[in-house]
Design an enzyme around this catalytic site. Structure first.
Site, PDB file in Angstrom:
ATOM      1  N   ASP A  51      13.598  -0.809  -3.686  1.00  0.00           N
ATOM      2  CA  ASP A  51      14.759   0.086  -3.490  1.00  0.00           C
ATOM      3  C   ASP A  51      15.932  -0.769  -3.006  1.00  0.00           C
ATOM      4  O   ASP A  51      16.276  -0.756  -1.817  1.00  0.00           O
ATOM      5  CB  ASP A  51      14.422   1.151  -2.448  1.00  0.00           C
ATOM      6  CG  ASP A  51      13.233   1.987  -2.852  1.00  0.00           C
ATOM      7  OD1 ASP A  51      13.398   2.869  -3.710  1.00  0.00           O
ATOM      8  OD2 ASP A  51      12.118   1.733  -2.340  1.00  0.00           O
TER       9      ASP A  51
ATOM     10  N   GLU B 181       0.216  -0.539   0.324  1.00  0.00           N
ATOM     11  CA  GLU B 181       1.501  -0.853   0.966  1.00  0.00           C
ATOM     12  C   GLU B 181       1.317  -0.562   2.456  1.00  0.00           C
ATOM     13  O   GLU B 181       1.315  -1.482   3.273  1.00  0.00           O
ATOM     14  CB  GLU B 181       2.632  -0.007   0.363  1.00  0.00           C
ATOM     15  CG  GLU B 181       4.013  -0.279   0.981  1.00  0.00           C
ATOM     16  CD  GLU B 181       5.103   0.664   0.471  1.00  0.00           C
ATOM     17  OE1 GLU B 181       4.770   1.759  -0.032  1.00  0.00           O
ATOM     18  OE2 GLU B 181       6.296   0.311   0.610  1.00  0.00           O
TER      19      GLU B 181
HETATM   20  N1  ADE Z   1       9.453   5.534  -3.100  1.00  0.00           N
HETATM   21  C1  ADE Z   1      10.504   4.728  -3.144  1.00  0.00           C
HETATM   22  N2  ADE Z   1      10.195   3.538  -2.593  1.00  0.00           N
HETATM   23  C2  ADE Z   1       8.901   3.599  -2.212  1.00  0.00           C
HETATM   24  C3  ADE Z   1       7.993   2.701  -1.608  1.00  0.00           C
HETATM   25  N3  ADE Z   1       8.340   1.468  -1.256  1.00  0.00           N
HETATM   26  N4  ADE Z   1       6.742   3.132  -1.360  1.00  0.00           N
HETATM   27  C4  ADE Z   1       6.378   4.364  -1.688  1.00  0.00           C
HETATM   28  N5  ADE Z   1       7.186   5.241  -2.267  1.00  0.00           N
HETATM   29  C5  ADE Z   1       8.436   4.872  -2.545  1.00  0.00           C
HETATM   30 ZN    ZN Z   2       7.953   1.235  -4.502  1.00  0.00          ZN
END
Ligand code: ADE
Ligand code: ZN
Length: 334
Positions: free
Chosen positions: A271, A192
């Site tokens: 999220d 990410e």
């Molecule tokens: N916790 C909640 N959302 C997240 C994300 N996108 N990347 C890492 N940890 C997370």
């Molecule tokens: Zn995540």
């Protein structure tokens, strides 16, 4: 009717909408450092993953009782159902609650009150995936797995989330080995914000079956080739990537190129309360902005069920896949 889909990358704590946050704060006598929901929404401008995580962990203060977790999950399931989600594999972050004196039992039993009835109440089958916080210690992850042992009949797998850079997968080798020995499925966030090497390590050291995000695989053509060859699913979250500035704008998102490369991509919300949309909103956004064709969207929906942990219910998976193939697109896509 929206396209039927599975959601495979969804943090239940990231579904806490400002309205529910204030309702739970009032119920539990918790004071939030925001005057009202509008003021809170103004704080939803993020520079990167860490700036989001700061708010995400802060707002968890309102989650205290089983009923709070039940209400949170039911609110998500109702919204997800309206956007075509038929199956949801839901992450939760127990360490963030244990650290505040909220027990594993409160979290799992509370979530289960909603998840256990989700098929009847919302038409959504569910699985629960317990995530370890990678910016906490490896010992803490092992203690957390231990605390989850009485609840393993409700937990399908383990995941790895929170601040990625500087916390490589190898740090969690022991807890993933222990989780595998307990029969748990394994996924991890990788690539990410972290480098492509973290994706390779998650596969080779942690034995993950699916990679959450995995966007930065594109920097390593040999890794892309491997992910294609081994049919490793990637759970992408386009609106999240824009809000956390992993990509500049949605129009720059590499999803079309990733599909063209033969990667097994899925589209998810991560999220949704913080990133401006639930699963169907993410589908609608990539359709509108990236010009994905209806057949590409059908491929994404098909992939979501193929990548889901439904090996214990292949009949259900086959039913969902048949729904995807029979789906007729209308004017509005979501
Ligand atoms: N916790 C909640 N959302 C997240 C994300 N996108 N990347 C890492 N940890 C997370
Ligand atoms: Zn995540």
């Amino acid at each position: 009717m929206p396209l039927p889909k599975a959601e495979l990358h969804l943090h239940i704590e990231g579904t806490l909408e400002p309205e529910l946050a204030f309702e739970l704060a009032a119920r539990n006598g918790v004071t939030l450092p925001y005057a009202d929901t509008d003021t809170l929404r103004e704080a939803y401008r993020f520079e990167d993953l860490q700036s989001f995580l700061n708010l995400y962990y802060e707002l968890m203060a309102v989650l205290r009782t089983e009923r709070d977790f039940e209400d949170l999950a039911n609110a998500y399931l109702a919204r997800a159902a309206a956007q075509g989600v038929r199956h949801a594999e839901i992450f939760f972050d127990p360490q963030a609650h244990l650290a505040r004196g909220v027990s594993m039992g409160t979290v799992v039993e509370g979530l289960w009150r909603a998840l256990g009835r989700s098929a009847e109440n919302h038409g959504i089958s569910t699985r629960l995936i317990m995530c370890f916080l990678r910016d906490e210690s490896a010992e803490s992850a092992l203690t957390t797995l231990d605390a989850a042992k009485p609840y393993l009949d409700r937990i399908t797998g383990v995941g790895l989330d929170s601040a990625e850079v500087g916390h490589p997968p190898v740090k969690f080798r022991a807890v993933y080995e222990a989780a595998a020995a307990l029969g748990l499925r394994r996924v991890a966030h990788a690539g990410e914000e972290g480098p492509p090497e973290y994706i390779t390590e998650a596969l080779d050291v942690l034995g993950v079956e699916r990679v959450d995000h995995g966007l930065r695989c594109l920097e390593d053509p040999a890794l892309v080739e491997r992910l294609v060859r081994e049919r490793i699913p990637l759970t992408l979250c386009p609106l999240s990537n824009v809000r956390l500035r992993t990509v500049d704008t949605l129009a720059d998102h590499p999803l079309p190129a990733m599909l063209d490369a033969g990667l097994l991509c899925t589209v998810n919300s991560d999220d949704p309360a913080y990133f401006g949309g639930y699963a169907g909103d993410n589908f609608a956004a990539v359709h509108r902005t990236l010009g994905l064709t209806e057949e590409r969207l059908r491929e994404l929906a098909r992939n979501s069920f193929l990548a889901s942990f439904l090996e214990d219910d292949e009949e259900r998976r086959a039913r969902y896949l048949a729904e995807v193939e029979a789906y007729q697109f209308g004017d509005a896509v979501s």
